[in-house]
Design an enzyme around this catalytic site. Structure first.
Site, mmCIF file in Angstrom:
data_model
loop_
_atom_site.group_PDB
_atom_site.id
_atom_site.type_symbol
_atom_site.label_atom_id
_atom_site.label_comp_id
_atom_site.label_asym_id
_atom_site.label_seq_id
_atom_site.Cartn_x
_atom_site.Cartn_y
_atom_site.Cartn_z
ATOM 1 N N GLY A 20 0.853 -1.204 0.000
ATOM 2 C CA GLY A 20 0.000 0.000 0.000
ATOM 3 C C GLY A 20 0.879 1.240 0.000
ATOM 4 O O GLY A 20 0.492 2.296 0.510
ATOM 5 N N GLY A 23 -0.373 4.655 -1.150
ATOM 6 C CA GLY A 23 -1.500 5.267 -0.423
ATOM 7 C C GLY A 23 -1.056 6.426 0.459
ATOM 8 O O GLY A 23 0.139 6.671 0.659
ATOM 9 N N ASP A 24 -2.061 7.108 0.994
ATOM 10 C CA ASP A 24 -1.825 8.294 1.826
ATOM 11 C C ASP A 24 -1.030 8.003 3.094
ATOM 12 O O ASP A 24 -0.127 8.744 3.448
ATOM 13 C CB ASP A 24 -3.188 8.852 2.279
ATOM 14 C CG ASP A 24 -3.586 10.002 1.398
ATOM 15 O OD1 ASP A 24 -2.926 10.195 0.362
ATOM 16 O OD2 ASP A 24 -4.560 10.685 1.753
ATOM 17 N N HIS A 187 -1.230 3.834 16.870
ATOM 18 C CA HIS A 187 -0.204 4.880 16.955
ATOM 19 C C HIS A 187 -0.358 5.753 18.202
ATOM 20 O O HIS A 187 0.580 6.413 18.615
ATOM 21 C CB HIS A 187 -0.153 5.726 15.672
ATOM 22 C CG HIS A 187 -1.259 6.725 15.546
ATOM 23 N ND1 HIS A 187 -2.501 6.391 15.106
ATOM 24 C CD2 HIS A 187 -1.304 8.055 15.793
ATOM 25 C CE1 HIS A 187 -3.266 7.470 15.078
ATOM 26 N NE2 HIS A 187 -2.567 8.504 15.500
ATOM 27 N N LYS A 191 2.428 7.912 21.430
ATOM 28 C CA LYS A 191 2.437 9.349 21.717
ATOM 29 C C LYS A 191 3.095 9.559 23.083
ATOM 30 O O LYS A 191 2.892 8.761 23.996
ATOM 31 C CB LYS A 191 1.003 9.896 21.727
ATOM 32 C CG LYS A 191 0.398 9.984 20.316
ATOM 33 C CD LYS A 191 -0.965 10.630 20.364
ATOM 34 C CE LYS A 191 -1.645 10.618 19.010
ATOM 35 N NZ LYS A 191 -1.231 11.682 18.115
ATOM 36 N N GLU A 225 -11.273 16.844 17.073
ATOM 37 C CA GLU A 225 -10.540 17.195 15.850
ATOM 38 C C GLU A 225 -11.338 18.233 15.084
ATOM 39 O O GLU A 225 -12.567 18.134 15.018
ATOM 40 C CB GLU A 225 -10.369 15.956 14.970
ATOM 41 C CG GLU A 225 -9.532 14.875 15.600
ATOM 42 C CD GLU A 225 -9.410 13.676 14.665
ATOM 43 O OE1 GLU A 225 -8.638 13.754 13.713
ATOM 44 O OE2 GLU A 225 -10.099 12.679 14.908
ATOM 45 N N HIS A 249 -7.885 3.501 19.984
ATOM 46 C CA HIS A 249 -7.101 4.530 20.678
ATOM 47 C C HIS A 249 -7.626 4.846 22.084
ATOM 48 O O HIS A 249 -6.874 4.856 23.053
ATOM 49 C CB HIS A 249 -7.103 5.844 19.892
ATOM 50 C CG HIS A 249 -6.690 5.694 18.462
ATOM 51 N ND1 HIS A 249 -5.690 4.848 18.062
ATOM 52 C CD2 HIS A 249 -7.136 6.296 17.329
ATOM 53 C CE1 HIS A 249 -5.545 4.936 16.739
ATOM 54 N NE2 HIS A 249 -6.409 5.800 16.276
HETATM 55 C C1 BG6 Z 1 -6.725 7.582 13.216
HETATM 56 C C2 BG6 Z 1 -8.170 7.723 12.853
HETATM 57 O O1 BG6 Z 1 -6.463 6.299 13.692
HETATM 58 O O2 BG6 Z 1 -6.401 8.545 14.206
HETATM 59 C C3 BG6 Z 1 -8.444 9.117 12.337
HETATM 60 O O3 BG6 Z 1 -8.484 6.775 11.844
HETATM 61 C C4 BG6 Z 1 -8.012 10.136 13.359
HETATM 62 O O4 BG6 Z 1 -9.815 9.283 12.030
HETATM 63 C C5 BG6 Z 1 -6.587 9.881 13.776
HETATM 64 O O5 BG6 Z 1 -8.128 11.408 12.758
HETATM 65 C C6 BG6 Z 1 -6.199 10.784 14.918
HETATM 66 O O6 BG6 Z 1 -4.826 10.638 15.131
HETATM 67 P P1 BG6 Z 1 -3.976 11.846 15.677
HETATM 68 O O7 BG6 Z 1 -2.603 11.280 15.848
HETATM 69 O O8 BG6 Z 1 -4.057 12.912 14.647
HETATM 70 O O9 BG6 Z 1 -4.620 12.237 16.963
#
Ligand code: BG6
Length: 486
Positions: A20, A23-24, A187, A191, A225, A249
């Site tokens: 991939g 991809g972005d 991810h 952090k 967000e 998350h």
């Molecule tokens: C991603 C989600 O896992 O985490 C996104 O799919 C979300 O929708 C993003 O915007 C938020 O990550 P961060 O690191 O920008 O807080």
């Protein structure tokens, strides 16, 4: 968690293979992160990158497509050295020949005296996970010879879309690959603030002793967000916010905040404590789904279109872009302490934080008038902006009169850092996967338990939309009115 940012820890030589790659996620996050590992000298000099995708590319045309995403702070020479490490192989999971070509390409990179390790990264839509892994296994790409080089597989969320599909994915993977080879990414776990939760709790005696229902009134975990769908229409409309942010998350954060002290800082001890915690969360029933959860979708506001007006979204889409829910944990430590968890897109501000709100003292020595002005202590672990920690205390206003107000002790983690170039979350996770460290990765058991909690909610929303109505809020606002009353 160990200190992998220490500059002495450099992984063994390895080929990072990204599926991939066009991809972005790959161009915006993974490639720049590998580049930051390279510029920070955290990649072995013999390590290379193989980009795989369905499009036709030469190595050169692919490098050009990546170049614009490499941060401007990387100098021209370093950028070129990094780009030269990248080769491109066209792969398609339906075409086993393309995987045999990839296998040949990888063999040519090492030698029989010097076999390279392989780190495979699946930056592909969930529907392609299983066919890709199947094609990889058939081409022998995941095979680890005893005592030989390693083969690791990094998988991006979502791991399934409900309990049934996550169980099926888990069985599928375990039938083909050993658990030690699988690295499931969240991810958020990389952090700084999220990693700091355990340090705050277990390296500071003052918090360790008050981290329970006797001292804490409630805890809120919130991420807002300002962005909307960001071109991910098809994925998000199918997924919705509960799957996108809560199941992974926010639950990971909750587990770290609320789990019992692990026996040690080892990955297995932390995973065990997390699993125990998630099993103690009170499951939702048809009644509490209605009373303790608010789901909502943004409408047009502040010059922005509504969710249903976004390109590619149906005019009657019921997908939620905001959720607020109250959770209870049935164990000795947390009985009766509400956890408020909230996330939303197209909100007024971009901020994410965990607030631990303490109780008032049970007895006040101050006059009734003064006691009424006291605000409970709050510890805020800020995820963004400016990852850091803020403790709000009560202090006397200076001057002859006795009045009390808030004193904010505020610190940004970055300022404490002795390594300002520390890799970002994705770089950190790639590094850990190369170093065989599972601490910041997610185990399938917790993923499955998380789906066990959320699947009945998703099902109830789908089957009884009138009983559990979708609320609305204007884009660029603080969310729906109803959420304020939860
Ligand atoms: C991603 C989600 O896992 O985490 C996104 O799919 C979300 O929708 C993003 O915007 C938020 O990550 P961060 O690191 O920008 O807080």
């Amino acid at each position: 968690m160990h200190n992998t940012f220490s500059i002495e820890v450099i992984p063994e030589p390895c080929v990072i293979v990204i599926f991939g790659a066009t991809g972005d996620l790959s161009r915006k996050k993974i490639m720049p992160s590998i580049c930051s590992l390279f510029t920070n000298h955290l990649l072995h000099k013999n390590s290379t990158v193989v980009a795989c995708g369905r499009s036709d590319h030469t190595a050169q045309s692919f490098r050009e497509s990546v170049a614009s995403h490499i941060p401007g702070c990387v100098c021209h020479k370093e950028k070129n050295c990094f780009l030269k490490k990248i080769s491109y192989v066209r792969t398609n999971a339906d075409d086993s020949r393309s995987f045999r070509n990839l296998s040949e390409h990888l063999k040519q990179m090492g030698s029989s005296d010097f076999p390279l390790n392989h780190l495979y990264y699946l930056a592909i839509p969930p529907s392609s996970f299983q066919p890709t892994v199947e094609a990889m296994c058939q081409a022998g790409l995941m095979h680890e010879a005893e005592g030989g080089s390693w083969r690791h597989l990094v998988i991006e969320k979502p791991f399934g879309e409900d309990l049934k599909s996550s169980l099926a994915l888990d069985i599928f993977l375990h039938e083909r690959i050993d658990e030690h080879q699988v690295f499931r990414i969240d991810h958020y776990l990389a952090k700084e603030t999220v990693q700091n939760i355990l340090i705050t709790r277990f390296a500071n005696r003052i918090f360790e002793t008050i981290w329970d229902r006797r001292a804490i009134d409630h805890i809120s975990i919130k991420t807002s967000e300002t962005a909307g769908l960001e071109g991910r229409t098809a994925y998000f409309d199918r997924s919705g916010l509960l799957r996108d942010m809560f199941q992974n998350h926010l639950m990971e954060i909750l587990m770290l905040i609320a789990m019992e002290p692990p026996r040690s800082f080892e990955a297995s001890a932390i995973h065990k404590a997390k699993l125990e915690l998630i099993n103690a969360i009170r499951p939702y029933n048809p009644e509490s789904i209605g009373t303790e959860i608010i789901r909502a979708q943004y409408t047009a506001g502040n010059g922005m279109p509504g969710y249903r007006e976004e390109e590619g979204i149906a005019a009657d889409s019921m997908t939620e872009s905001f959720v607020r829910m109250k959770m209870l944990i049935d164990n000795e430590r947390w009985q009766g302490v509400p956890f408020y968890i909230q996330a939303g897109k197209r909100m007024a501000t971009l901020d994410s934080e965990i607030s631990i709100v303490f109780k008032h003292s049970s007895y006040s020595i101050f006059s009734e008038r003064l006691s009424k002005t006291l605000i409970p202590n709050t510890l805020v672990l800020r995820i963004r902006p400016d990852e850091g920690v803020k403790l709000t205390l009560q202090a006397k206003h200076s001057g002859p009169k006795l009045t009390i107000g808030n004193l904010h002790c505020d610190a940004v983690y970055d300022e404490q850092s002795d390594n300002p170039d520390a890799p970002d979350a994705y770089a950190r996770l790639l590094l850990d996967a190369m170093l065989h460290d599972h601490t910041l990765f997610v185990r399938s058991e917790t993923i499955i338990e998380s789906w066990r909690l959320f699947t009945p909610i998703l099902q109830a929303w789908r089957e009884y939309p009138d009983k559990y109505p979708l609320r609305f809020y204007p884009a660029g606002s603080n969310g729906p009115e109803e959420a304020l009353h939860l």
